[in-house]
Motif scaffolding. Sequence first.
Motif, PDB file in Angstrom:
ATOM      1  N   GLU A  13      -9.249   0.243  12.850  1.00 32.91           N
ATOM      2  CA  GLU A  13      -8.147  -0.664  13.195  1.00 32.91           C
ATOM      3  C   GLU A  13      -7.512  -1.255  11.944  1.00 32.91           C
ATOM      4  O   GLU A  13      -6.285  -1.384  11.859  1.00 32.91           O
ATOM      5  N   ASP A  14      -8.336  -1.625  10.969  1.00 31.11           N
ATOM      6  CA  ASP A  14      -7.810  -2.175   9.708  1.00 31.11           C
ATOM      7  C   ASP A  14      -6.981  -1.131   8.966  1.00 31.11           C
ATOM      8  O   ASP A  14      -5.933  -1.460   8.393  1.00 31.11           O
ATOM      9  N   GLN A  15      -7.443   0.112   8.979  1.00 28.51           N
ATOM     10  CA  GLN A  15      -6.673   1.165   8.316  1.00 28.51           C
ATOM     11  C   GLN A  15      -5.340   1.383   9.019  1.00 28.51           C
ATOM     12  O   GLN A  15      -4.300   1.554   8.364  1.00 28.51           O
ATOM     13  N   ALA A  16      -5.345   1.359  10.354  1.00 25.77           N
ATOM     14  CA  ALA A  16      -4.097   1.522  11.103  1.00 25.77           C
ATOM     15  C   ALA A  16      -3.157   0.357  10.823  1.00 25.77           C
ATOM     16  O   ALA A  16      -1.941   0.543  10.650  1.00 25.77           O
ATOM     17  N   GLN A  17      -3.698  -0.848  10.762  1.00 28.27           N
ATOM     18  CA  GLN A  17      -2.891  -2.024  10.474  1.00 28.27           C
ATOM     19  C   GLN A  17      -2.313  -1.941   9.059  1.00 28.27           C
ATOM     20  O   GLN A  17      -1.137  -2.283   8.839  1.00 28.27           O
ATOM     21  N   ALA A  18      -3.114  -1.491   8.108  1.00 29.55           N
ATOM     22  CA  ALA A  18      -2.627  -1.366   6.738  1.00 29.55           C
ATOM     23  C   ALA A  18      -1.519  -0.319   6.657  1.00 29.55           C
ATOM     24  O   ALA A  18      -0.512  -0.521   5.952  1.00 29.55           O
ATOM     25  N   ALA A  19      -1.672   0.778   7.388  1.00 30.38           N
ATOM     26  CA  ALA A  19      -0.629   1.811   7.389  1.00 30.38           C
ATOM     27  C   ALA A  19       0.652   1.270   8.008  1.00 30.38           C
ATOM     28  O   ALA A  19       1.760   1.524   7.506  1.00 30.38           O
ATOM     29  N   ALA A  20       0.512   0.506   9.105  1.00 30.06           N
ATOM     30  CA  ALA A  20       1.699  -0.083   9.744  1.00 30.06           C
ATOM     31  C   ALA A  20       2.374  -1.078   8.808  1.00 30.06           C
ATOM     32  O   ALA A  20       3.608  -1.126   8.714  1.00 30.06           O
ATOM     33  N   THR A  21       1.575  -1.853   8.091  1.00 29.02           N
ATOM     34  CA  THR A  21       2.139  -2.823   7.143  1.00 29.02           C
ATOM     35  C   THR A  21       2.867  -2.102   6.019  1.00 29.02           C
ATOM     36  O   THR A  21       3.963  -2.517   5.611  1.00 29.02           O
ATOM     37  N   ARG A  22       2.277  -1.002   5.512  1.00 32.37           N
ATOM     38  CA  ARG A  22       2.951  -0.237   4.459  1.00 32.37           C
ATOM     39  C   ARG A  22       4.284   0.323   4.969  1.00 32.37           C
ATOM     40  O   ARG A  22       5.287   0.292   4.254  1.00 32.37           O
ATOM     41  N   ARG A  23       4.282   0.843   6.188  1.00 30.20           N
ATOM     42  CA  ARG A  23       5.536   1.376   6.742  1.00 30.20           C
ATOM     43  C   ARG A  23       6.583   0.277   6.897  1.00 30.20           C
ATOM     44  O   ARG A  23       7.764   0.475   6.606  1.00 30.20           O
ATOM     45  N   LEU A  24       6.129  -0.906   7.348  1.00 29.92           N
ATOM     46  CA  LEU A  24       7.056  -2.025   7.524  1.00 29.92           C
ATOM     47  C   LEU A  24       7.627  -2.466   6.189  1.00 29.92           C
ATOM     48  O   LEU A  24       8.846  -2.682   6.059  1.00 29.92           O
TER      49      LEU A  24
END
Length: 121
Positions: A85-96
Amino acid sequence: MSVSVPPSAEPTLWELHRAVSQLREDLRGDLAHLAARLDQVVTQDVYRADQRATEQRIGAVETALAGLRGEHDQVAERTEQQRREDQAQAAATRRLVLSSFVAPLLLMVLQLWLVTQGSAR
C-alpha cells in the motif's frame, strides 16, 4: 600328595562367633546403603505421572509456539500488505507531483507556440 590339616586349624567357637558378627555387621551396612538408595527410587506410577505431566507441558509449549507462529505470520502478512500500500501511495504521489509540474509546463509551451503562430501571420 595329600595335605593334612592339623586339628588346631579349625576355628574356635569364639572365632566363628566373631566371623558371624562381622558378617552380620557387613550385612547391616549393605542393607542400610540399599535402603538409602531405595529412598531415591520412585515407583512406576510416579514415574508415569511425571512423564504425563512433562508431555502435557511440552504439548502446551508446542501449542503456544504454534499460536505465536500464526501471529507472526499474520503480522508479516499485514506488514507486507502495508508495504504494498505504501508503494502504491508513493507511486500515486509521484504521478501527482509529476503531473502537477508537467501539465502547467505543457500548457505554457502550447500557449507560447500558439502566440508565436498567431504573431507570425
